[in-house]
Design a protein around this motif. Sequence first.
Motif, mmCIF file in Angstrom:
data_model
loop_
_atom_site.group_PDB
_atom_site.id
_atom_site.type_symbol
_atom_site.label_atom_id
_atom_site.label_comp_id
_atom_site.label_asym_id
_atom_site.label_seq_id
_atom_site.Cartn_x
_atom_site.Cartn_y
_atom_site.Cartn_z
ATOM 1 N N THR A 152 -5.487 -10.452 5.617
ATOM 2 C CA THR A 152 -5.271 -10.027 7.014
ATOM 3 C C THR A 152 -3.966 -10.628 7.532
ATOM 4 O OG1 THR A 152 -6.575 -11.896 7.849
ATOM 5 C CG2 THR A 152 -7.750 -9.832 7.455
ATOM 6 N N SER A 167 -2.170 -4.861 10.936
ATOM 7 C CA SER A 167 -2.774 -4.175 9.787
ATOM 8 C C SER A 167 -1.823 -4.262 8.596
ATOM 9 C CB SER A 167 -3.024 -2.703 10.127
ATOM 10 O OG SER A 167 -1.780 -2.035 10.309
ATOM 11 N N PHE A 168 -2.353 -3.980 7.425
ATOM 12 C CA PHE A 168 -1.507 -3.963 6.227
ATOM 13 C C PHE A 168 -0.429 -2.887 6.362
ATOM 14 C CE2 PHE A 168 -0.525 -2.628 1.847
ATOM 15 C CZ PHE A 168 0.000 -3.833 1.379
ATOM 16 N N GLU A 169 -0.800 -1.784 7.012
ATOM 17 C CA GLU A 169 0.174 -0.691 7.216
ATOM 18 C C GLU A 169 1.338 -1.157 8.091
ATOM 19 O OE1 GLU A 169 -3.269 0.649 5.470
ATOM 20 O OE2 GLU A 169 -3.203 -0.339 7.444
ATOM 21 N N GLN A 170 1.008 -1.928 9.128
ATOM 22 C CA GLN A 170 2.072 -2.482 9.983
ATOM 23 C C GLN A 170 2.945 -3.462 9.198
ATOM 24 O OE1 GLN A 170 -0.942 -3.577 13.023
ATOM 25 N NE2 GLN A 170 0.624 -3.019 14.518
ATOM 26 N N CYS A 172 3.603 -3.283 6.073
ATOM 27 C CA CYS A 172 4.473 -2.450 5.217
ATOM 28 C C CYS A 172 5.713 -1.975 5.985
ATOM 29 C CB CYS A 172 3.710 -1.240 4.681
ATOM 30 S SG CYS A 172 2.461 -1.655 3.445
ATOM 31 N N LEU A 173 5.527 -1.661 7.268
ATOM 32 C CA LEU A 173 6.655 -1.222 8.093
ATOM 33 C C LEU A 173 7.648 -2.365 8.334
ATOM 34 C CD1 LEU A 173 4.783 0.933 10.770
ATOM 35 C CD2 LEU A 173 6.182 1.767 8.857
ATOM 36 N N GLU A 177 6.825 -1.459 1.788
ATOM 37 C CA GLU A 177 5.533 -1.339 1.098
ATOM 38 C C GLU A 177 5.471 -2.151 -0.195
ATOM 39 O OE1 GLU A 177 2.473 2.094 -0.599
ATOM 40 O OE2 GLU A 177 4.346 2.695 0.371
ATOM 41 N N ALA A 180 5.256 -5.840 0.628
ATOM 42 C CA ALA A 180 3.947 -6.128 1.243
ATOM 43 C C ALA A 180 2.867 -6.242 0.177
ATOM 44 C CB ALA A 180 3.594 -5.047 2.257
ATOM 45 N N LYS A 181 2.887 -5.327 -0.787
ATOM 46 C CA LYS A 181 1.877 -5.364 -1.863
ATOM 47 C C LYS A 181 2.021 -6.627 -2.705
ATOM 48 C CE LYS A 181 1.044 -0.403 -2.326
ATOM 49 N NZ LYS A 181 1.335 0.818 -3.116
ATOM 50 N N ARG A 184 0.753 -9.618 -0.668
ATOM 51 C CA ARG A 184 -0.720 -9.584 -0.642
ATOM 52 C C ARG A 184 -1.304 -10.069 -1.970
ATOM 53 N NH1 ARG A 184 -2.877 -3.730 -0.894
ATOM 54 N NH2 ARG A 184 -2.052 -4.062 -2.990
#
Length: 292
Positions: A152, A167-170, A172-173, A177, A180-181, A184
């Motif tokens: 998180t 969020s994970f999507e945020q 990534c922005l 991406e 971010a991966k 994580r």
Amino acid sequence: MDVVLKTEIPDLNLIGRGKVRDIYDLGNYLLIVTTDRISAFDVILPNGIPYKGYVLTQLSKFWFEKTSHIIKNHLITTDIDEMPEVCKKYRNILEGRSMLVEKAKPYPVECVVRGYITGSGWKDYKKTGEVCGIKLPENLKESQKLEPPLFTPATKAEVGEHDENISFEQMCLIVGEETAKKLRDYTLKIYTFCSKIAEEKGIIIADTKMEFGNKDGEIILIDELLTPDSSRFWFKETYKVGEPQESMDKQFVRNYLETLDWDKKAPGPELPKDIIEQTSKRYLEIMEILTK
């Protein structure tokens, strides 16, 4: 060991003061001095905690060394004798609480992993059935183990501001991406590996946060790692699902502050002597258990 709330080193170039750390630029490297300041709810409190800077430095060193096969980190040395000559002059201030580190560009996110549902995550779950926007199974109990652990992320706020869950999507922005991966995956891998080490010593790591930086195009681990400032530590022996746990970390201070009529804005309240002493004792104890 004297309580150090702030360092003033005229021969060194101070480039930042965080909630806990004073950072000096040594040209090719940084010198991170971990003070005894303590913050709660993103507010720096007036009192220092004896030995806190020492504990955070020694525990970070321990975990950086343990995880170096997973990912490189920024630590060069904590030994004053291995630092530039100018540092030796200030040995009495720097000894035990300083790290000479590589320079890296920090990613503007905090990488949080939750292995158990507690704290703000538990509060969110009771209201929404979610933690940081992630839907969780029904009927979870307080302090229950989450399988698999949740990643998180949060934004990293300026001193005095509040970190915000994203969020994970945020994420990534913000960092891209692919990055971010990787962040994580590193976070979860480090948490899983270190949790096993801690459990063998009778300690549960309920959750923790990590920070990463970019050095010459490579992701490295920076800041601190698995300290009582950045993690929740519980005793395995007394762990019980369905209730709050005794915390060997900063949660002890937060719990005290929650009993006060304080709006969680600066200035923070003075801590009583017994809370300071008990916090110091807990920090030292968890260091001794984990590093023995």
